[in-house]
Scaffold this active site. Structure first.
Site, PDB file in Angstrom:
ATOM      1  N   ARG A  86       5.610 -13.000   9.086  1.00  0.00           N
ATOM      2  CA  ARG A  86       6.287 -11.756   8.738  1.00  0.00           C
ATOM      3  C   ARG A  86       7.637 -11.674   9.454  1.00  0.00           C
ATOM      4  O   ARG A  86       7.867 -12.344  10.452  1.00  0.00           O
ATOM      5  CB  ARG A  86       5.431 -10.551   9.099  1.00  0.00           C
ATOM      6  CG  ARG A  86       5.134 -10.400  10.602  1.00  0.00           C
ATOM      7  CD  ARG A  86       4.451  -9.067  10.902  1.00  0.00           C
ATOM      8  NE  ARG A  86       3.397  -8.764   9.959  1.00  0.00           N
ATOM      9  CZ  ARG A  86       3.332  -7.594   9.296  1.00  0.00           C
ATOM     10  NH1 ARG A  86       4.242  -6.659   9.489  1.00  0.00           N
ATOM     11  NH2 ARG A  86       2.345  -7.363   8.475  1.00  0.00           N
ATOM     12  N   LYS A 134       4.930   0.768   9.310  1.00  0.00           N
ATOM     13  CA  LYS A 134       5.069   2.024   8.564  1.00  0.00           C
ATOM     14  C   LYS A 134       4.554   3.211   9.369  1.00  0.00           C
ATOM     15  O   LYS A 134       5.119   4.293   9.310  1.00  0.00           O
ATOM     16  CB  LYS A 134       4.282   1.931   7.250  1.00  0.00           C
ATOM     17  CG  LYS A 134       5.002   1.143   6.181  1.00  0.00           C
ATOM     18  CD  LYS A 134       4.255   1.199   4.859  1.00  0.00           C
ATOM     19  CE  LYS A 134       3.216   0.114   4.784  1.00  0.00           C
ATOM     20  NZ  LYS A 134       2.657  -0.086   3.439  1.00  0.00           N
ATOM     21  N   GLU A 172       0.866  -1.171   0.000  1.00  0.00           N
ATOM     22  CA  GLU A 172       0.000   0.000   0.000  1.00  0.00           C
ATOM     23  C   GLU A 172       0.909   1.228   0.000  1.00  0.00           C
ATOM     24  O   GLU A 172       1.802   1.324   0.853  1.00  0.00           O
ATOM     25  CB  GLU A 172      -0.895   0.008   1.254  1.00  0.00           C
ATOM     26  CG  GLU A 172      -1.820   1.198   1.215  1.00  0.00           C
ATOM     27  CD  GLU A 172      -2.773   1.312   2.400  1.00  0.00           C
ATOM     28  OE1 GLU A 172      -2.743   0.442   3.299  1.00  0.00           O
ATOM     29  OE2 GLU A 172      -3.527   2.297   2.415  1.00  0.00           O
TER      30      GLU A 172
HETATM   31  P1  ATP Z   1       3.255  -2.449   8.003  1.00  0.00           P
HETATM   32  O1  ATP Z   1       2.494  -3.420   8.844  1.00  0.00           O
HETATM   33  O2  ATP Z   1       4.717  -2.455   8.204  1.00  0.00           O
HETATM   34  O3  ATP Z   1       2.708  -1.080   8.034  1.00  0.00           O
HETATM   35  P2  ATP Z   1       1.827  -3.439   5.811  1.00  0.00           P
HETATM   36  O4  ATP Z   1       1.570  -4.878   5.978  1.00  0.00           O
HETATM   37  O5  ATP Z   1       0.720  -2.502   6.072  1.00  0.00           O
HETATM   38  O6  ATP Z   1       3.134  -3.022   6.553  1.00  0.00           O
HETATM   39  P3  ATP Z   1       1.744  -3.471   2.995  1.00  0.00           P
HETATM   40  O7  ATP Z   1       2.097  -2.342   2.120  1.00  0.00           O
HETATM   41  O8  ATP Z   1       0.328  -3.845   3.108  1.00  0.00           O
HETATM   42  O9  ATP Z   1       2.374  -3.152   4.386  1.00  0.00           O
HETATM   43  O10 ATP Z   1       2.625  -4.748   2.653  1.00  0.00           O
HETATM   44  C1  ATP Z   1       2.873  -5.214   1.376  1.00  0.00           C
HETATM   45  C2  ATP Z   1       3.242  -6.663   1.432  1.00  0.00           C
HETATM   46  O11 ATP Z   1       4.388  -6.841   2.256  1.00  0.00           O
HETATM   47  C3  ATP Z   1       2.142  -7.505   2.040  1.00  0.00           C
HETATM   48  O12 ATP Z   1       1.995  -8.669   1.261  1.00  0.00           O
HETATM   49  C4  ATP Z   1       2.633  -7.822   3.409  1.00  0.00           C
HETATM   50  O13 ATP Z   1       2.148  -9.059   3.825  1.00  0.00           O
HETATM   51  C5  ATP Z   1       4.147  -7.815   3.229  1.00  0.00           C
HETATM   52  N1  ATP Z   1       4.815  -7.447   4.470  1.00  0.00           N
HETATM   53  C6  ATP Z   1       4.591  -6.347   5.222  1.00  0.00           C
HETATM   54  N2  ATP Z   1       5.347  -6.361   6.332  1.00  0.00           N
HETATM   55  C7  ATP Z   1       6.079  -7.494   6.280  1.00  0.00           C
HETATM   56  C8  ATP Z   1       7.060  -8.091   7.140  1.00  0.00           C
HETATM   57  N3  ATP Z   1       7.417  -7.516   8.277  1.00  0.00           N
HETATM   58  N4  ATP Z   1       7.589  -9.268   6.763  1.00  0.00           N
HETATM   59  C9  ATP Z   1       7.227  -9.853   5.622  1.00  0.00           C
HETATM   60  N5  ATP Z   1       6.332  -9.348   4.763  1.00  0.00           N
HETATM   61  C10 ATP Z   1       5.744  -8.189   5.083  1.00  0.00           C
HETATM   62 MG    MG Z   2      -1.119  -3.592   5.011  1.00  0.00          MG
END
Ligand code: ATP
Ligand code: MG
Length: 595
Positions: A296, A306, A39
Site C-alpha cells: 500500500r 479513513k 468500502e
Molecule cells: P483505509 O485503511 O485507509 O481505511 P481501506 O483499506 O479500509 O482503507 P478500502 O475501501 O477497503 O479501504 O480500500 C479499497 C481498495 O483500496 C482496497 O483494494 C485496498 O487494498 C486499496 N487501498 C486502500 N488503502 C490503500 C493504500 N494506502 N495504498 C494502496 N491501495 C490502498
Molecule cells: Mg478495508
C-alpha cells in the site's frame, strides 16, 4: 485501447503486470477483468488513487475492464454520501484515460447467480444498452451469497456457532474448537434460516466455516462467514438482518462479476488461503478469480486511514473531507491538482511487495510538472507593499505585454496595465539587505518583470515605524525595446498596478503535518498538526484574473500555482473570487530541512 494522453507516462511494468501479460499471452482468460472495491465508509484518499490507477491501468493496457464495486457488507459504518463521493472521485481520476474501461452495470440487472453449474453472466460487454455509470454493489449479491452459504452448510463445511463474538475470538486465538462445531447439517440449516428470518438478536450466533481450528494461519481457524446485524443498509434497506463478512463476500463478488485478477494490498496476503478455500469448497465452475497483493501507499507528512481522516473531519480540525489539506481525492482535487498529476504520481512510484514511506516530494514534483505545462502565468502580490514611481507621470497607464505560458506557445500573450503606483511583495524589499539579497533595497535597483528597472530612493514609515511606501524612480528607457533595456540588474520581481489591481482572497495551503511520520513511535497525529497549514490573505492581482475559470490553473509568477475554489461566487454582479494555493513553485520544505 484508449488514446494516449500526452500527460500520461508510458505504462509501467511491475510484477503484477508481468503476471497479467503472461496470462494474456497464454490466453488464460477471454478478457482481463479487474475491480476496485472500496468500502463506502469514508472518502477515497491518495492510497486508493494508487489502487485505482493500478486496476484501471491494467484494464486499459491489456484491453480489459475494471469494475468499480462498493464493498458494502457492513451496514453500521456505510452511507450513500460515501457511495456518491467515491463514484465521483473515481470518475474524475479516470476520465479521458480509462473511463472507456469502466465495467458497466446493465440497468436494473446484476450479474446472474450460479449456484450449481453453468457460468455466471460474466464477461459483460463494455457498451451495454441502457448501461449507466453506476457502481456495482456487493450487497446486490446478498441473495446469491446466502445461497452459497447454504451450499457450504449442506456440504458440512459451515456451521452455526453460539459463542459470543468475544468467545469466538478467544477460541480462535487459542486454536480451540467451538462446542457447536459438530452440529448436524439439518440443525445448521434450520438455525441459519432462522438467523436470516430475524429470530435471534445481534451477536447471539454466527455462521462459521469449518476449516481447521489449529491452522497456523489464524484466518483459517473456522472464520466467521455471517453475523447478525439488525440494522438498515444504505443499499438494501431493511431486507437483511444477517450480513456476510468481508472475506466471504469479497471472493464471491469477484467470482460473480467474472473478475480474473483480484488485486489488493499486502495485509490481505494472509487471507488468500481463505479466498481460495471458499471458492473451491463451494465447487464453483472455473476459471476462478485469483488474488494478488502489492504494498500500500504510505506517504510522508500524511495520514491515510479513513478512520483517522474521519477524526480530523469530525473534530473540525479541517473544514471537511474535501478540505484542500486532506489527502482525500476530493481534497486534492479542490486544492487544484489535476488527475493527470495523480496518475503520473501513481505510475512513478511503481508497484512492489515492500512496504515503505514514499517521500511527499515525489507527489509534489508530479503536481508541479503538470501545472508548469498548463498554468497561465499571472502577476499577483500576496503581501503588498506600495511603490510610488516619482518620475512616472500621474494618471498615465501603459499596457505592457506579458507571456501567458512560456511552456505553451498557443497560450499567447496578454496586456497588463502599468502605472505610477504599484504593489510589490513585502518579501522583495529589505531595508537592511542581507549580502546575497538581489531584490529591492534602499539605493538598489531591480527589474520589474515585463517593465522598467527601478531604483529605491526613499523608505516612508508610519509613526510606529512600519514601512508604508517605497518611493522609487524608474529608468524610463529600460523597458523592452528601450535604449537601456539590456542593462543588467541582478534581480527581477513581480508587481501589480495599484490603480488596476483586484482584491482576491487567497487561501495559502501547506502540509497538514509538521512531521514526515505523524504517528511515529505511537505519537498522536493531532499533536503534530501544522499550525500554518492555512493562511488566508487578500492578494492584489492583475485585473485579468477577474475572469478566472474553475477549470483553468494559474501560476502567480515567482510564487505558486493557484486554482479557483468552489466557494467562489462567479455571478457577474457579486463576484467573489477565492483562489487556493495548490503548491508553491519551489519546495520550501527541502530548503528548511537543509538549514
Ligand atoms: P483505509 O485503511 O485507509 O481505511 P481501506 O483499506 O479500509 O482503507 P478500502 O475501501 O477497503 O479501504 O480500500 C479499497 C481498495 O483500496 C482496497 O483494494 C485496498 O487494498 C486499496 N487501498 C486502500 N488503502 C490503500 C493504500 N494506502 N495504498 C494502496 N491501495 C490502498
Ligand atoms: Mg478495508
Amino acid at each position: 485501447m484508449s488514446p494516449e494522453n500526452e500527460n500520461t507516462p508510458a505504462a509501467p511494468s511491475d510484477f503484477i503486470r508481468d503476471i497479467v501479460a503472461k496470462h494474456v499471452a497464454e490466453k488464460k482468460y477471454p478478457r482481463i477483468h479487474t475491480r476496485f472495491p472500496p468500502e463506502p465508509n469514508g472518502y477515497l484518499h491518495i492510497g486508493h488513487a494508487k489502487s485505482i490507477c493500478l486496476n484501471f491501468g491494467i484494464a486499459r493496457e491489456f484491453g480489459g475492464i475494471c469494475n468499480l464495486r462498493m464493498d458494502d457488507t457492513n451496514p453500521t459504518k456505510e452511507d450513500v454520501e460515501y457511495v456518491d463521493s467515491i463514484t465521483e472521485d473515481v470518475n474524475w481520476l479516470i476520465s479521458g484515460w480509462a473511463n472507456d474501461r469502466l465495467g458497466l452495470k446493465p440497468k436494473g440487472k446484476t450479474p446472474d447467480a450460479v449456484t450449481s453449474n453453468g457460468k455466471p453472466d460474466y464477461y459483460m460487454p463494455i457498451a451495454v444498452d441502457n448501461a449507466v455509470t453506476e457502481p456495482f454493489y456487493a450487497s446486490d449479491y446478498f441473495d446469491q451469497i446466502y445461497e452459497y452459504a447454504l451450499v457450504l452448510i449442506k456440504k458440512g463445511m459451515a456451521y452455526v456457532c453460539d459463542l459470543t463474538p468475544d468467545e469466538t475470538d478467544e477460541y480462535r486465538r487459542h486454536a480451540k474448537a467451538s462446542p457447536y462445531r459438530e452440529r448436524s447439517i439439518e440443525e445448521n440449516l434450520n438455525l441459519f434460516t432462522r438467523m436470516k428470518a430475524g429470530e435471534f438478536p445481534d451477536g447471539k450466533c454466527s455462521l462459521r466455516a469449518k476449516i481447521d481450528v489449529a491452522s497456523p494461519n489464524i484466518w483459517m481457524r473456522d472464520p466467521l462467514l455471517y453475523r447478525i446485524r439488525h440494522e438498515d443498509h444504505h443499499h438494501t434497506g431493511g431486507k437483511w438482518c444477517i450480513y456476510p463478512m468481508y472475506d466471504f463476500a469479497h471472493c464471491l463478488s469477484d467470482y460473480i462479476e467474472g473478475i480474473t485478477h483480484s488485486i489488493c494490498t499486502l495485509e490481505f496476503e494472509v487471507h488468500r488461503p481463505l479466498y481460495d478455500w471458499i471458492l473451491e469448497s463451494i465447487g464453483l465452475p472455473r476459471p476462478l478469480p485469483h488474488q494478488y497483493e502489492f504494498a500500500r501507499l504510505s506517504l510522508g507528512y500524511t495520514i491515510m486511514s479513513k478512520r483517522k481522516l474521519m477524526q480530523l473531519v469530525n473534530e473540525k480540525l479541517v473544514s471537511g473531507w474535501d478540505d484542500p489539506r486532506m489527502p482525500t481525492i476530493s481534497g486534492i482535487r479542490r486544492r487544484g491538482v489535476m488527475p493527470e498529476a495523480l496518475r503520473a504520481f501513481a505510475y512513478n512510484i511503481g508497484i512492489t511487495k515492500y512496504n515503505g514511506i514514499t517521500d511527499v516530494a515525489v507527489l509534489e514534483h508530479a503536481i508541479r510538472e503538470d501545472l508548469n505545462k498548463r498554468a497561465l502565468r499571472r502577476l499577483a502580490v500576496l503581501r503588498p507593499i506600495k511603490v510610488v514611481l516619482t518620475n512616472y507621470p500621474e494618471g498615465k497607464t501603459e499596457e505592457l505585454e506579458a507571456v501567458n505560458n512560456p511552456e505553451d506557445e498557443n497560450a499567447g500573450k496578454r496586456k497588463v496595465p502599468f502605472g505610477r503606483e504599484l504593489f510589490i511583495e513585502q518579501d522583495d524589499f529589505m531595508e537592511v539587505a542581507a549580502p546575497k539579497f538581489f531584490r529591492l533595497k534602499p539605493g538598489g535597483e531591480v527589474r520589474l518583470k515585463y517593465a522598467y528597472i527601478i531604483k529605491c530612493d526613499e523608505v516612508v514609515k508610519d509613526a510606529a515605524g512600519k514601512i508604508t511606501e517605497l518611493r522609487c524612480t524608474a529608468d524610463l528607457d529600460s523597458k523592452s525595446g528601450g535604449a537601456t533595456a539590456n542593462r543588467k540588474v541582478k534581480g527581477t520581481i513581480h508587481w501589480v498596478s495599484a490603480a488596476h489591481a483586484i482584491d482576491v482572497e487567497c487561501r495559502l495551503y501547506d502540509r497538514l503535518f509538521t512531521e514526515a511520520e505523524p504517528e511515529k513511535d505511537g505519537r498522536d497525529f493531532k499533536s503534530v498538526l501544522n499550525p500554518h497549514s492555512l493562511e488566508v490573505v487578500t492578494a492584489k492581482c492583475e485585473p485579468s484574473l477577474k475572469d478566472a475559470k474553475p477549470e483553468q490553473r494559474y501560476q502567480f509568477e515567482r510564487l505558486a500555482y493557484f486554482a479557483l475554489d468552489k466557494d467562489s461566487s462567479l455571478t457577474p454582479n457579486t463576484p467573489r473570487l477565492i483562489l487556493n494555493r495548490t503548491i508553491t513553485l519551489k519546495d520550501t520544505w527541502a530548503k528548511e530541512a537543509r538549514k
